[in-house]
Design a protein around this motif. Sequence first.
Motif, PDB file in Angstrom:
ATOM      1  N   GLY A 118       1.146   0.626 -41.316  1.00 34.39           N
ATOM      2  CA  GLY A 118       0.126   1.713 -42.168  1.00 34.39           C
ATOM      3  C   GLY A 118       0.682   1.878 -43.478  1.00 34.39           C
ATOM      4  N   ASN A 119       1.624   1.219 -44.128  1.00 38.17           N
ATOM      5  CA  ASN A 119       2.281   1.127 -45.489  1.00 38.17           C
ATOM      6  C   ASN A 119       1.037   0.490 -46.351  1.00 38.17           C
ATOM      7  N   VAL A 120       0.757   1.167 -47.526  1.00 39.67           N
ATOM      8  CA  VAL A 120       0.062   0.282 -48.474  1.00 39.67           C
ATOM      9  C   VAL A 120       0.560  -0.986 -48.685  1.00 39.67           C
ATOM     10  N   GLU A 121       0.021  -1.908 -49.235  1.00 38.15           N
ATOM     11  CA  GLU A 121       0.619  -3.293 -49.432  1.00 38.15           C
ATOM     12  C   GLU A 121       1.919  -3.264 -50.295  1.00 38.15           C
ATOM     13  N   LEU A 122       1.692  -2.731 -51.494  1.00 37.97           N
ATOM     14  CA  LEU A 122       2.781  -2.659 -52.294  1.00 37.97           C
ATOM     15  C   LEU A 122       4.000  -2.050 -52.003  1.00 37.97           C
ATOM     16  N   VAL A 123       3.852  -1.061 -51.314  1.00 33.37           N
ATOM     17  CA  VAL A 123       4.847  -0.430 -50.404  1.00 33.37           C
ATOM     18  C   VAL A 123       5.585  -1.205 -49.352  1.00 33.37           C
ATOM     19  N   ALA A 124       4.868  -1.793 -48.642  1.00 33.28           N
ATOM     20  CA  ALA A 124       5.311  -2.670 -47.499  1.00 33.28           C
ATOM     21  C   ALA A 124       6.001  -3.737 -48.196  1.00 33.28           C
ATOM     22  N   ARG A 125       5.454  -4.425 -49.096  1.00 26.15           N
ATOM     23  CA  ARG A 125       6.402  -5.428 -49.761  1.00 26.15           C
ATOM     24  C   ARG A 125       7.548  -5.147 -50.529  1.00 26.15           C
ATOM     25  N   ALA A 126       7.629  -3.932 -51.093  1.00 29.32           N
ATOM     26  CA  ALA A 126       8.673  -3.332 -51.923  1.00 29.32           C
ATOM     27  C   ALA A 126       9.825  -3.181 -50.709  1.00 29.32           C
ATOM     28  N   LYS A 127       9.521  -2.466 -49.521  1.00 26.49           N
ATOM     29  CA  LYS A 127      10.438  -2.172 -48.610  1.00 26.49           C
ATOM     30  C   LYS A 127      10.913  -3.419 -47.886  1.00 26.49           C
ATOM     31  N   LEU A 128      10.305  -4.195 -47.679  1.00 29.92           N
ATOM     32  CA  LEU A 128      10.809  -5.521 -47.020  1.00 29.92           C
ATOM     33  C   LEU A 128      11.603  -6.483 -47.986  1.00 29.92           C
TER      34      LEU A 128
END
Length: 237
Positions: A118-128
């Motif tokens: 459910g994360n925005v793509e940029l949020v997801a990529r930053a988290k990972l």
Amino acid sequence: MLLLVLFDIDGTLLRAGDPLHAQAMREALHEIVGEPVPLDGIPLAGMLDRQIARLALLRHGLDETTISELLPRIMERTGALYATRLRPGERQDWVLPGVRPLLLQLAARGHLTGVLTGNVELVARAKLAAAGLAEHLPFGAYGDQADERHQLVQLARATVRERYGLVIPPEQTILVGDTPRDIAAAQVSGVRILAVATGRFGVAELAAFQADAVLPDLADTAAVLRTLEALADTHIR
């Protein structure tokens, strides 16, 4: 047999409840709308960021036309705020038990692994990236790309076709998630679901939603691998 395994992030790969993520969305909403837009009371578990922002804006009294115009800017700003504030390595200790060895073993067996979040793509990529998991999850479908979670399943499978030239059958596509919304997305899409009780829902609660399989966590790598490969049996449904 080649599997496509799509992992949720919050509550599945990483512990749930990221205050920086919520703060980034609140600030993005405030900046774009011009006044505070509360997120209080919105059920966040399993929701797409796009859905969360839409609900907040509806409660704030905006009409659908205005919301549709503002959402892309809000999603972009949420991602930018989060990514610029998250420090390198800051999510290393958020990785849940068993996640790292499981991703390594799936790769060793030749399976494809990505995210469905459910994360925005940029949020997801930053988290990972901050968790040290990005190299194991090089593609996915994200919460700013659709209005409903089940739509992300087809987006992820389309990405696999385009990137790898592979058409993975639905019965060899497995979601791994921690909420009833993950289960529903799999059921609507005709793919498999392994639910894990590593978020806000227990084993019995997840089983009640008729997940294909439920485990308490991902800590026992051998057991998780057996479960995932068993789910690819075409006679499961």
